[in-house]
Scaffold this motif. Structure first.
Motif, PDB file in Angstrom:
ATOM      1  N   ALA A  62       0.828  -1.209   0.000  1.00  0.00           N
ATOM      2  CA  ALA A  62       0.000   0.000   0.000  1.00  0.00           C
ATOM      3  C   ALA A  62       0.861   1.257   0.000  1.00  0.00           C
ATOM      4  O   ALA A  62       0.598   2.211  -0.739  1.00  0.00           O
ATOM      5  CB  ALA A  62      -0.937  -0.003   1.208  1.00  0.00           C
ATOM      6  N   ALA A  63       1.908   1.255   0.830  1.00  0.00           N
ATOM      7  CA  ALA A  63       2.812   2.409   0.867  1.00  0.00           C
ATOM      8  C   ALA A  63       3.536   2.565  -0.465  1.00  0.00           C
ATOM      9  O   ALA A  63       3.743   3.692  -0.943  1.00  0.00           O
ATOM     10  CB  ALA A  63       3.825   2.241   1.999  1.00  0.00           C
ATOM     11  N   SER A  64       3.905   1.452  -1.074  1.00  0.00           N
ATOM     12  CA  SER A  64       4.564   1.508  -2.386  1.00  0.00           C
ATOM     13  C   SER A  64       3.650   2.131  -3.426  1.00  0.00           C
ATOM     14  O   SER A  64       4.100   2.911  -4.280  1.00  0.00           O
ATOM     15  CB  SER A  64       4.964   0.096  -2.833  1.00  0.00           C
ATOM     16  N   VAL A  93      18.047   3.071   6.166  1.00  0.00           N
ATOM     17  CA  VAL A  93      17.734   3.457   7.547  1.00  0.00           C
ATOM     18  C   VAL A  93      16.519   2.678   8.065  1.00  0.00           C
ATOM     19  O   VAL A  93      16.520   2.166   9.193  1.00  0.00           O
ATOM     20  CB  VAL A  93      17.485   4.976   7.637  1.00  0.00           C
ATOM     21  N   SER A  94      15.485   2.555   7.246  1.00  0.00           N
ATOM     22  CA  SER A  94      14.265   1.872   7.696  1.00  0.00           C
ATOM     23  C   SER A  94      14.481   0.369   7.865  1.00  0.00           C
ATOM     24  O   SER A  94      13.797  -0.273   8.679  1.00  0.00           O
ATOM     25  CB  SER A  94      13.120   2.152   6.727  1.00  0.00           C
ATOM     26  N   TRP A 106       5.447  -0.344  15.440  1.00  0.00           N
ATOM     27  CA  TRP A 106       6.664   0.303  14.936  1.00  0.00           C
ATOM     28  C   TRP A 106       7.298  -0.496  13.811  1.00  0.00           C
ATOM     29  O   TRP A 106       7.934   0.060  12.914  1.00  0.00           O
ATOM     30  CB  TRP A 106       7.653   0.531  16.072  1.00  0.00           C
ATOM     31  N   LEU A 107       7.122  -1.818  13.829  1.00  0.00           N
ATOM     32  CA  LEU A 107       7.597  -2.631  12.703  1.00  0.00           C
ATOM     33  C   LEU A 107       6.840  -2.265  11.426  1.00  0.00           C
ATOM     34  O   LEU A 107       7.442  -2.070  10.364  1.00  0.00           O
ATOM     35  CB  LEU A 107       7.407  -4.118  13.016  1.00  0.00           C
ATOM     36  N   LEU A 108       5.510  -2.166  11.530  1.00  0.00           N
ATOM     37  CA  LEU A 108       4.702  -1.806  10.367  1.00  0.00           C
ATOM     38  C   LEU A 108       5.018  -0.387   9.898  1.00  0.00           C
ATOM     39  O   LEU A 108       5.039  -0.114   8.687  1.00  0.00           O
ATOM     40  CB  LEU A 108       3.214  -1.934  10.699  1.00  0.00           C
ATOM     41  N   THR A 109       5.291   0.506  10.842  1.00  0.00           N
ATOM     42  CA  THR A 109       5.675   1.877  10.474  1.00  0.00           C
ATOM     43  C   THR A 109       6.989   1.878   9.703  1.00  0.00           C
ATOM     44  O   THR A 109       7.145   2.580   8.692  1.00  0.00           O
ATOM     45  CB  THR A 109       5.804   2.758  11.725  1.00  0.00           C
ATOM     46  N   VAL A 112       6.517   0.900   6.183  1.00  0.00           N
ATOM     47  CA  VAL A 112       6.006   1.990   5.343  1.00  0.00           C
ATOM     48  C   VAL A 112       7.171   2.768   4.735  1.00  0.00           C
ATOM     49  O   VAL A 112       7.194   3.043   3.528  1.00  0.00           O
ATOM     50  CB  VAL A 112       5.095   2.931   6.153  1.00  0.00           C
ATOM     51  N   PHE A 113       8.159   3.106   5.565  1.00  0.00           N
ATOM     52  CA  PHE A 113       9.312   3.845   5.054  1.00  0.00           C
ATOM     53  C   PHE A 113      10.199   2.961   4.183  1.00  0.00           C
ATOM     54  O   PHE A 113      10.808   3.429   3.224  1.00  0.00           O
ATOM     55  CB  PHE A 113      10.121   4.421   6.221  1.00  0.00           C
ATOM     56  N   GLN A 114      10.258   1.678   4.511  1.00  0.00           N
ATOM     57  CA  GLN A 114      11.060   0.761   3.701  1.00  0.00           C
ATOM     58  C   GLN A 114      10.508   0.652   2.290  1.00  0.00           C
ATOM     59  O   GLN A 114      11.236   0.308   1.351  1.00  0.00           O
ATOM     60  CB  GLN A 114      11.104  -0.612   4.370  1.00  0.00           C
TER      61      GLN A 114
END
Length: 404
Positions: A62-64, A93-94, A106-109, A112-114
């Motif tokens: 979804a983030a992609s 970093v992610s 925080w893993l799911l967050t 998102v950045f990954q």
């Protein structure tokens, strides 16, 4: 098309080497599935269920999809090179963030950045379109994705053994190392290919209506989205099927999980070899028919009582084969609609495809929750692939109408 000198490896004044494009396209696929055999171990670590951690795939997709909407216009404005380098830095970093995430939230967050790593596959296609004639783009994309297919073929197997003999965290250390290597390679080999750039970001976003009003763009995008959607549903559901239906340990799960990538590799070779001679639309049709046929065979075997890890994962190679043939050509088709908007089309088309994939991935988890059979997953994949085949017929009809 941008006229740049022929490729010389590690010379950013020339076209990027095919190896660089393969690595660039591969990092996103690696981040998507290397850790999937570790989901049961991660579930124990975070004191949650495997189905819940399956959201790490859906969230990433979804983030992609959202990032893809913006990355095309931004790269058309600022250039491919700086956007790729910044996205890889965030990816690195992610990846470390995932290792030290204290909770599932925080893993799911971090995932998102990954997802910034997904920029690389979108822009690798745009770079090809920048430097390659339209009628050759499908072939070159096919060869690049053929190389890329090696990663999802071997990554789950590696991830399974890493989980069995080290721990799940080392899979994310592997992603961190891969990100650093890719960053260095891109810095040395990828020069700027989008030399004819727009003057403002608003000009780029004004081009979206041009694409969105094109029925051909929608047809190619939805065709690729539904065809790939079968695979994304597999990503969301196969770890559950392997561990809860067939009771495979992580190392065996990793080996079996890479089955579709074997077919995808062969399909990409066939796309690269024959797309120019056969044509984009016929190749899409052939690929989608193979996709549907493989899933019909799979569900028939399961419903007749012959379902096993061998039949389930074995027939998934046909799904991979079909997608390997159809997806490079569908991508080349949507990029050719307006070559000046290659980056925008790549980003938007990729977002549509991955957006559909994220929905199907989440649906797979919901349908399988508490199930003791693989049939719900195969059924979802078959519906997606069949709808994609219908869209293929519309693509052909629309293109024939435009030629009249």
């Amino acid at each position: 098309m941008t006229k740049i000198e022929p490729a010389r490896f590690l010379d950013k004044k020339s076209q990027p080497h095919t190896f660089t494009l393969v690595v660039l396209a591969s990092i996103s696929a690696m981040a998507m599935n290397i850790f999937l055999p570790s989901l049961p171990s991660m579930a124990n670590h975070f004191n949650t269920s495997t189905a819940t951690l399956g959201l790490t795939v859906g969230i990433y997709l979804a983030a992609s999809a959202i990032i893809g909407i913006f990355v095309g216009p931004i790269s058309d404005l600022y250039g491919r090179r700086p956007v790729v380098l910044v996205s890889l830095a965030i990816f690195i970093v992610s990846s470390v963030w995932c290792i030290y995430a204290p909770t599932v939230f925080w893993l799911l967050t971090a995932r998102v950045f990954q997802a910034c790593g997904a920029v690389t596959i979108v822009l690798s296609r745009a770079v090809i379109r920048d430097t390659t004639e339209a009628n050759l783009a499908g072939s070159k994309i096919g060869y690049v994705t053929m190389g890329m297919a090696l990663v999802p073929m071997v990554a789950p197997g590696i991830g399974g053994f890493i989980d069995a003999y080290l721990s799940w965290e080392y899979n994310f250390w592997a992603l961190t190392l891969a990100g650093i290597i890719t960053f260095g390679l891109v810095y040395l080999d990828l020069g700027e290919t989008a030399l004819d750039r727009s003057s403002s970001i608003f000009e780029q976003f004004r081009d979206y209506p041009t694409l969105l009003k094109s029925r051909r763009f929608w047809a190619y995008s939805v065709t690729s989205g539904l065809g790939a959607g079968a695979f994304f549903a597999y990503l969301g559901g196969a770890p559950y099927v392997a561990s809860e239906v067939f009771y495979l340990p992580p190392e065996k799960l990793g080996v079996f999980f890479g089955a579709p990538a074997i077919g995808y590799f062969v399909g990409n070779f066939l796309a690269g070899r024959y797309s120019t001679q056969v044509g984009i639309d016929p190749m899409i049709s052939i690929g989608m028919l193979i996709n549907v046929s493989g899933l019909l065979l799979s569900i028939a075997l399961s419903m007749l009582g012959f379902g096993s890890e061998w039949t389930f994962f074995g027939t998934m190679t046909l799904v991979g084969l079909g997608n390997g043939i159809s997806l490079p050509n569908a991508n080349a088709g949507l990029l050719s609609i307006n070559p000046k908007l290659a980056g925008t089309a790549s980003g938007l088309g990729g977002s549509i495809m991955i957006g559909l994939g994220s929905i199907l991935s989440a649906m797979a988890g919901i349908l399988l929750d508490g199930s003791n059979t693989e049939i719900p997953l195969i059924s979802l994949m078959l519906i997606s692939a069949f709808l994609g085949l219908l869209c293929t017929f519309y693509v052909i009809k629309r293109n024939n109408d435009l030629r009249i």
